[in-house]
Motif scaffolding. Structure first.
Motif, mmCIF file in Angstrom:
data_model
loop_
_atom_site.group_PDB
_atom_site.id
_atom_site.type_symbol
_atom_site.label_atom_id
_atom_site.label_comp_id
_atom_site.label_asym_id
_atom_site.label_seq_id
_atom_site.Cartn_x
_atom_site.Cartn_y
_atom_site.Cartn_z
ATOM 1 N N ILE A 122 0.703 -1.184 -0.137
ATOM 2 C CA ILE A 122 0.159 0.071 0.085
ATOM 3 C C ILE A 122 0.999 1.144 -0.077
ATOM 4 C CG2 ILE A 122 -1.667 1.290 1.243
ATOM 5 C CD1 ILE A 122 -2.748 -1.422 2.195
ATOM 6 N N LEU A 123 1.979 1.179 0.880
ATOM 7 C CA LEU A 123 2.781 2.333 1.104
ATOM 8 C C LEU A 123 3.683 2.663 -0.593
ATOM 9 C CD1 LEU A 123 4.026 4.541 2.615
ATOM 10 C CD2 LEU A 123 5.578 2.883 3.361
ATOM 11 N N ALA A 124 3.867 1.437 -0.995
ATOM 12 C CA ALA A 124 4.505 1.539 -2.387
ATOM 13 C C ALA A 124 3.714 2.210 -3.430
ATOM 14 C CB ALA A 124 4.805 0.213 -2.992
ATOM 15 N N HIS A 125 2.251 1.877 -3.507
ATOM 16 C CA HIS A 125 1.415 2.173 -4.200
ATOM 17 C C HIS A 125 1.105 3.956 -3.803
ATOM 18 C CE1 HIS A 125 -2.992 1.717 -5.965
ATOM 19 N NE2 HIS A 125 -2.153 2.476 -6.859
ATOM 20 N N VAL A 126 1.116 4.209 -2.835
ATOM 21 C CA VAL A 126 1.080 5.697 -2.291
ATOM 22 C C VAL A 126 2.239 6.450 -2.989
ATOM 23 C CG1 VAL A 126 1.183 7.210 -0.190
ATOM 24 C CG2 VAL A 126 -0.138 5.102 -0.170
ATOM 25 N N CYS A 127 3.365 6.017 -2.779
ATOM 26 C CA CYS A 127 4.572 6.672 -3.212
ATOM 27 C C CYS A 127 4.713 6.939 -5.044
ATOM 28 C CB CYS A 127 5.842 6.152 -2.843
ATOM 29 S SG CYS A 127 6.197 6.192 -1.053
ATOM 30 N N ARG B 263 7.495 -7.818 -9.599
ATOM 31 C CA ARG B 263 8.556 -6.676 -9.491
ATOM 32 C C ARG B 263 9.251 -6.258 -10.764
ATOM 33 N NH1 ARG B 263 10.336 -10.632 -5.280
ATOM 34 N NH2 ARG B 263 11.639 -11.727 -6.541
ATOM 35 N N ARG B 264 9.271 -6.971 -11.936
ATOM 36 C CA ARG B 264 9.631 -6.510 -12.884
ATOM 37 C C ARG B 264 8.864 -5.410 -13.579
ATOM 38 N NH1 ARG B 264 11.267 -10.206 -18.214
ATOM 39 N NH2 ARG B 264 12.371 -11.525 -16.493
ATOM 40 N N PRO B 265 7.469 -5.449 -13.910
ATOM 41 C CA PRO B 265 6.591 -4.334 -14.057
ATOM 42 C C PRO B 265 6.945 -3.069 -13.239
ATOM 43 C CG PRO B 265 5.407 -6.254 -14.135
ATOM 44 C CD PRO B 265 6.490 -6.797 -13.477
ATOM 45 N N VAL B 266 7.084 -3.529 -11.933
ATOM 46 C CA VAL B 266 6.946 -2.291 -10.990
ATOM 47 C C VAL B 266 8.298 -1.457 -11.190
ATOM 48 C CG1 VAL B 266 7.209 -1.588 -8.556
ATOM 49 C CG2 VAL B 266 5.605 -3.170 -9.175
ATOM 50 N N ILE B 267 9.403 -2.275 -11.380
ATOM 51 C CA ILE B 267 10.669 -1.471 -11.740
ATOM 52 C C ILE B 267 10.603 -0.496 -12.953
ATOM 53 C CG2 ILE B 267 11.980 -3.194 -12.977
ATOM 54 C CD1 ILE B 267 13.486 -0.840 -10.777
ATOM 55 N N TYR B 268 10.087 -0.899 -14.040
ATOM 56 C CA TYR B 268 9.796 -0.350 -15.094
ATOM 57 C C TYR B 268 8.956 0.998 -14.989
ATOM 58 C CZ TYR B 268 11.681 -4.186 -18.068
ATOM 59 O OH TYR B 268 12.486 -5.128 -18.602
ATOM 60 N N ALA B 269 7.802 0.853 -14.129
ATOM 61 C CA ALA B 269 7.051 1.838 -13.849
ATOM 62 C C ALA B 269 7.824 2.876 -12.846
ATOM 63 C CB ALA B 269 5.770 1.465 -12.913
ATOM 64 N N VAL C 224 11.420 5.128 -3.372
ATOM 65 C CA VAL C 224 10.868 4.394 -2.072
ATOM 66 C C VAL C 224 9.869 3.321 -2.193
ATOM 67 C CG1 VAL C 224 9.463 4.932 -0.099
ATOM 68 C CG2 VAL C 224 11.045 6.711 -0.827
ATOM 69 N N SER C 225 9.075 3.563 -3.369
ATOM 70 C CA SER C 225 8.242 2.333 -3.847
ATOM 71 C C SER C 225 9.033 0.893 -4.127
ATOM 72 C CB SER C 225 7.335 2.747 -5.053
ATOM 73 O OG SER C 225 6.532 3.676 -4.650
ATOM 74 N N ARG D 39 10.666 -4.448 -3.551
ATOM 75 C CA ARG D 39 11.925 -5.404 -4.123
ATOM 76 C C ARG D 39 11.965 -6.543 -3.156
ATOM 77 N NH1 ARG D 39 16.944 -4.737 -1.836
ATOM 78 N NH2 ARG D 39 17.117 -3.156 -0.234
ATOM 79 N N THR D 40 11.619 -6.445 -1.859
ATOM 80 C CA THR D 40 11.724 -7.620 -0.775
ATOM 81 C C THR D 40 10.418 -8.367 -0.758
ATOM 82 O OG1 THR D 40 11.043 -6.230 0.880
ATOM 83 C CG2 THR D 40 13.337 -6.278 0.500
#
Length: 392
Positions: free
Chosen positions: A9-14, A68-74, A178-179, A184-185
């Motif tokens: 949720i915090l990752a989404h917020v950032c 993780r892979r799509p998030v790092i691109y985002a 921060v996201s 990543r973990t």
């Protein structure tokens, strides 16, 4: 809510706050540089435009590659867009920042929604996790613009206005990092195996499912109501001579109510039924839209805005829970992308339609037409009820 969900949720917020803060700072900077209403409106549209075209491919990519892979691109896209705006604060770069931060937010939303939906076990947990996850954008829509505004005012006061904007964009560029540190973990879920020889999935296959078509139509109708309220309240307030702070307070009351109901819903998830909440929200919205043009004061408008916020804010977790129950697990990401594409296309096109309609039939007529449409669409929400239990 466990620690793993709290991190997501915090990752989404950032990521979302990066976009929301950029969405405040970019048009303000463009206005200060002498650009008019049309270029600024085009700039604002770009925040949603990328998501229209990127949502479906992003959903399919998430189905294949997980979290993780799509998030790092985002994250890379959001950092690049906001970072370039900090270095080169000119209109073309602001447009690029709008495209990248908007697209990054859409991708991150789809990926995180897909992940938490797969983690949840059963309908009750689906409602709980999506209610918690939906609080993220509600908070980031306050946090991102608030931080950007502070940077613009305070850094600009000491080092010049342009420096304030540079600082704001730089701060927004840090948030997606921060996201990534939070995601990543996260434990990656097992990939759904590909069936050899299976036909390539097509979006039309999903749309052939009556329940999904119904759900998307209902979601679009309610999303349009959200857009109508945001579009019309400033016009109605201006017509009645309300100050900017009062109009902002009415919209703020709506946003707070929408966030508050999402905080409460996880506590009641076991007793809630998706079809009942969505149907009730549509009927309540139709009634509130019918009376809204008759409200004489800011206080009554604020009260009805709170009720609208409670109704419309309750919908997203129920829609997300239903979507995960009626679509195949290996196509959750694609279905989420289809949903996001439809509501962002609506956010780009509907304000232009609202403007044309309000000039022809007035603000009251716009409220009544949209209210009648959403009320008439409530039957579609009712039909989301499991057939074995449905009585008409």
């Amino acid at each position: 809510m466990n620690a793993a969900l709290a991190r997501l949720i915090l990752a989404h917020v950032c990521v979302h706050a990066c976009m929301a803060g950029t969405r405040l700072a970019a048009p303000l900077l463009a206005l200060s540089q002498g650009y008019g209403a049309m270029p600024v409106g085009f700039l604002l549209a770009l925040f949603a435009l990328t998501q229209v075209f990127l949502a479906l491919p992003a959903g399919r990519y998430a189905d294949r590659h997980g979290l993780r892979r799509p998030v790092i691109y985002a994250v890379v896209a959001a950092v690049l867009g906001a970072g370039l705006a900090a270095v080169f604060p000119i209109y073309p770069v602001l447009c690029f920042a709008a495209l990248t931060t908007g697209g990054a937010t859409g991708v991150a939303s789809i990926v995180l929604q897909r992940h938490v939906g797969r983690v949840a076990e059963g309908a009750t947990q689906l409602k709980q996790v999506f209610s918690w996850l939906a609080t993220g954008p509600a908070f980031s829509n306050f946090f991102g613009p608030f931080c950007a505004g502070l940077m613009i005012d305070h850094a600009g006061a000491t080092a010049g206005a342009l420096s304030g904007y540079r600082t704001a964009f730089a701060a927004m560029a840090l948030l997606p990092i921060v996201s990534w540190l939070l995601v990543r973990t996260a434990k990656e879920l097992p990939r759904i195996p590909h069936v050899p020889g299976a036909a390539k999935p097509r979006v039309w296959d999903l749309l052939h499912e009556p329940m999904l078509r119904r759900l998307l139509l209902v979601n679009w109708a309610l999303s349009s109501c959200w857009d109508v309220h945001t579009f019309v309240v400033p016009i109605l307030g201006h017509e009645r001579g309300l100050s900017a702070s009062l109009i902002g307070g009415i919209l703020g009351a709506f946003a707070i109510a929408a966030a508050a109901v999402r905080v409460i819903m996880p506590l009641l998830a076991e007793r809630l039924r998706e079809w009942a909440v969505i149907t009730g929200a549509m009927v309540a919205t139709a009634v509130l839209f019918a009376v809204y043009p008759f409200l004489p004061t800011a206080w009554t408008m604020g009260l009805v805005s709170v009720l609208l916020g409670l109704a419309l804010g309750s919908v997203q977790p129920m829609v997300m829970s239903t979507l995960h129950q009626i679509t195949p697990e290996h196509r959750h990401g694609e279905a989420l992308g289809l949903r996001l594409m439809s509501i962002n296309a609506s956010s780009v096109l509907m304000p232009m339609l609202f403007g044309a309609l309000s000039s022809l039939i007035g603000v009251a007529g716009l409220f009544w037409i949209v209210g009648a449409f959403v009320g008439g669409s409530a039957r579609g929400a009712w039909l989301l009820k499991p057939p074995a239990d449905r009585t008409l």
